[in-house]
Design a protein around this motif. Sequence first.
Motif, mmCIF file in Angstrom:
data_model
loop_
_atom_site.group_PDB
_atom_site.id
_atom_site.type_symbol
_atom_site.label_atom_id
_atom_site.label_comp_id
_atom_site.label_asym_id
_atom_site.label_seq_id
_atom_site.Cartn_x
_atom_site.Cartn_y
_atom_site.Cartn_z
ATOM 1 N N MET A 1 25.417 -19.812 17.049
ATOM 2 C CA MET A 1 25.692 -18.831 18.085
ATOM 3 C C MET A 1 26.703 -18.072 17.888
ATOM 4 N N ALA A 2 26.584 -16.761 18.582
ATOM 5 C CA ALA A 2 27.822 -15.907 18.112
ATOM 6 C C ALA A 2 29.002 -16.154 19.182
ATOM 7 N N ARG A 3 30.085 -15.832 18.297
ATOM 8 C CA ARG A 3 31.385 -15.731 19.198
ATOM 9 C C ARG A 3 31.714 -14.749 19.869
ATOM 10 N N LEU A 4 31.761 -14.817 21.054
ATOM 11 C CA LEU A 4 31.808 -13.708 22.173
ATOM 12 C C LEU A 4 33.658 -13.265 22.275
ATOM 13 N N LEU A 5 34.296 -14.411 22.200
ATOM 14 C CA LEU A 5 35.867 -14.173 22.395
ATOM 15 C C LEU A 5 36.428 -15.191 21.278
ATOM 16 N N GLU A 6 37.605 -14.461 20.855
ATOM 17 C CA GLU A 6 38.441 -15.136 19.838
ATOM 18 C C GLU A 6 39.730 -14.915 20.225
#
Length: 241
Positions: A1-6
Motif C-alpha cells: 500500500m502507498a504511504r499517504l502521510l509521513e
Amino acid sequence: MARLLEVKGVSKRFLGLWALKAVHLHLEEGEILAVIGPNGAGKSTLLNVISGLLRPDGGGVFLQGEEVTHLPPEARTHRGLGRAFQIVQPLPELTVRENLLVGALFGKPGTSRREGEAWVERVLELTGLAPRAEALAGELTLLEDKRLELARALATRPKVLLLDEVMAGLRPKEAEEAIALVRRIRESGVAILFIEHLMPVVKALADRVVVLDYGEVIAEGPYEAVAQAERVREAYLGRRA
C-alpha cells in the motif's frame, strides 16, 4: 500500500520545553491510525504540525510523497489533507448544505459550483445529514454538530483525514454511531489518523496505534500489543523508574 502521510523526525519546542521529540510515523492508504497518550503527551501538537497550524523546529511532514512542512494549512487542504476539530465551529447562520458547499468550493481550487454541489450531495448521504441539509448549522444537536464537522472536512475531498477527539462529549450510543460513520469514511477511500482518549473507541477503530509520552513515540503496533506494553502501562498509570 502507498504511504499517504509521513512524519519524519518532527520536533517542536515551546519556551525551551520539547513538546515533540523526533517523532516518526506514517499512514498508509486505506488505514486507520490512532495516536494515543497521557495528557500533555504531544498529541494535539502533532496534529497541529501535520495540518500546518504549527511549524516544527525539526523534521518534516510529507503528503503523498511531497514535502509540505513549510506550506500553510490551506495549501495542505488543496493537496488532500482534511481535519475535523474537537470543538465544532460551523458557520451557524448558514444551512448544513451551505456549510458543506463552502468546503467543497474552497477545498479544491478550480471546482465549479456544479461540481461542488454534486460532491456535497455525496457527503450528505455518507454522513447521514441529508435529512438535515436545509437546517441552520446553529440549530443542530451535539451529535449532528459532530457529523457536520466531519462532513465539512470531507467536503474538501481529502485523501487523509485528521480527527481530533471527535467522540468527546458523546453518549455511548452516539459514540457507536460515530464509530460506524468513521468506518464508512474509510470505506469511501479516505485514510484516517485520529487522536482519542476513549480506549474502547481506539480498540474498535484502529488498525494500528502509536503511543506518545512526553513528546516521544514509546510504542507502535496493533491495539492489543500496545495496550500490554510495559512502557505504555507505566505512562498511563504514572509509574516511572
